[in-house]
Structures are given as C-alpha cells and as structure tokens.
Enzyme design. Structure first.
Site, PDB file in Angstrom:
ATOM      1  N   GLU A 100     -19.694   7.562 -13.700  1.00 34.64           N
ATOM      2  CA  GLU A 100     -19.229   7.845 -15.577  1.00 34.64           C
ATOM      3  C   GLU A 100     -18.507   9.490 -15.497  1.00 34.64           C
ATOM      4  OE1 GLU A 100     -18.138   5.576 -17.747  1.00 34.64           O
ATOM      5  OE2 GLU A 100     -19.845   4.170 -17.637  1.00 34.64           O
ATOM      6  N   CYS A 157     -18.805  -3.907 -12.876  1.00 33.90           N
ATOM      7  CA  CYS A 157     -17.896  -3.132 -13.294  1.00 33.90           C
ATOM      8  C   CYS A 157     -19.062  -2.512 -15.616  1.00 33.90           C
ATOM      9  CB  CYS A 157     -17.474  -2.766 -13.813  1.00 33.90           C
ATOM     10  SG  CYS A 157     -16.646  -1.394 -14.153  1.00 33.90           S
ATOM     11  N   HIS A 158     -18.712  -2.220 -15.724  1.00 34.13           N
ATOM     12  CA  HIS A 158     -19.888  -1.696 -17.053  1.00 34.13           C
ATOM     13  C   HIS A 158     -19.742  -3.137 -17.179  1.00 34.13           C
ATOM     14  CE1 HIS A 158     -17.474   1.413 -17.069  1.00 34.13           C
ATOM     15  NE2 HIS A 158     -18.700   2.650 -17.661  1.00 34.13           N
TER      16      HIS A 158
END
Length: 152
Positions: free
Chosen positions: A88, A57-58
């Site tokens: 996002e 993910c991030h």
C-alpha cells in the site's frame, strides 16, 4: 455481454449455490465488501457448504467480517494473503484506504503469508479458501482456481 448487462442483485442470489465465489480486488472493495450483509451471508453459506471461496488483492477485505455458524470469523486460524501495508505504501494509497488490510487480517486471527518480494505473485490455498496477494497474483490465482474447480 447480455448477462453482464442484466446481472442480478445479491438479494436475488443469496440462497443460490455456486462452485466458486470470487471476490475481485480494487481499492473500492475495501469500502463496499466488508460490511455488506449479503456478501457476508453468501460467503459464509458458500464456505460452510464446502464450496470454494476465492479473493484477491483488496477483495480479501470482503472476508474480514464473515462469521461462520459457530460465531468465529471465517479467516480465524486460516493461512491466507492479501494486499499488505508495505505494498500500500509502494502504491502510495495508504491515505486513500479506509483501513490497514494487513492489520485487519491479523486482528481476525489469520496467518498472513506475504510474498518475500513485494508486488510479486503469491497465492495461498487453505482448504476451500484461496487468496491472492496483489494484482501480480492474477495469473497464478486463475490457474489455481481452475485447478481446484477441476477437482470437484
């Protein structure tokens, strides 16, 4: 829980060897991971020692500024994934993140592989680099990391 309550500072483990470094996700990682010199050094050493580096993910943002001994970005030329800009948008967090992760991955020369359907599981393995696209990739990511660890 005792180990979690007494976790070590990155400075204390910077020269240690691990079977796998796993960068968890969450929006805060986009602020904390990319420019942390300790994280960059640990990941670079891990990768160049042919040990597993995984990010989801991030957390993939923690790979952006990692450079190898030859000066190249670790992710240059690698197939990988991470939370994309459309996701996002769906999450309504475009204004809360410090940069566009998808664009940054591409700027570093990586080959971004996105799930055909946003917010669905997608895990990409390129040698000893394993990346997961989003939170929906968590189960598959865990399975792939375990499978790769069992090979060593």
């Amino acid at each position: 829980m005792e180990e979690l309550n007494n976790s070590k500072n990155l400075n204390e483990v910077i020269n240690d060897s691990f079977d796998c470094i796993y960068l968890a996700g969450g929006h805060a990682t986009m602020y904390d991971f990319p420019d942390d010199e300790n994280i960059n050094k640990i990941i670079s050493q891990q990768y160049e020692n042919r040990k597993m580096v995984a990010a989801i993910c991030h957390g993939v943002g923690g790979l952006l500024n990692v450079r190898l001994n030859n000066g190249e970005y670790l992710i240059k030329g690698k197939s990988m994934t991470g939370f994309d800009w459309f996701e996002e948008t769906i999450a309504r967090r475009k204004r809360e993140v410090p940069f566009n992760l998808e664009a940054a991955i591409k700027e570093r020369g990586a080959d971004l592989k996105k799930a055909f359907i946003p917010m669905t599981s997608n895990v990409v393995v390129d040698g000893n680099l394993i990346t997961g696209q989003n939170p929906f990739s968590s189960k598959e990511m865990a399975k792939v990391v375990i499978e790769q660890l069992e090979k060593i």
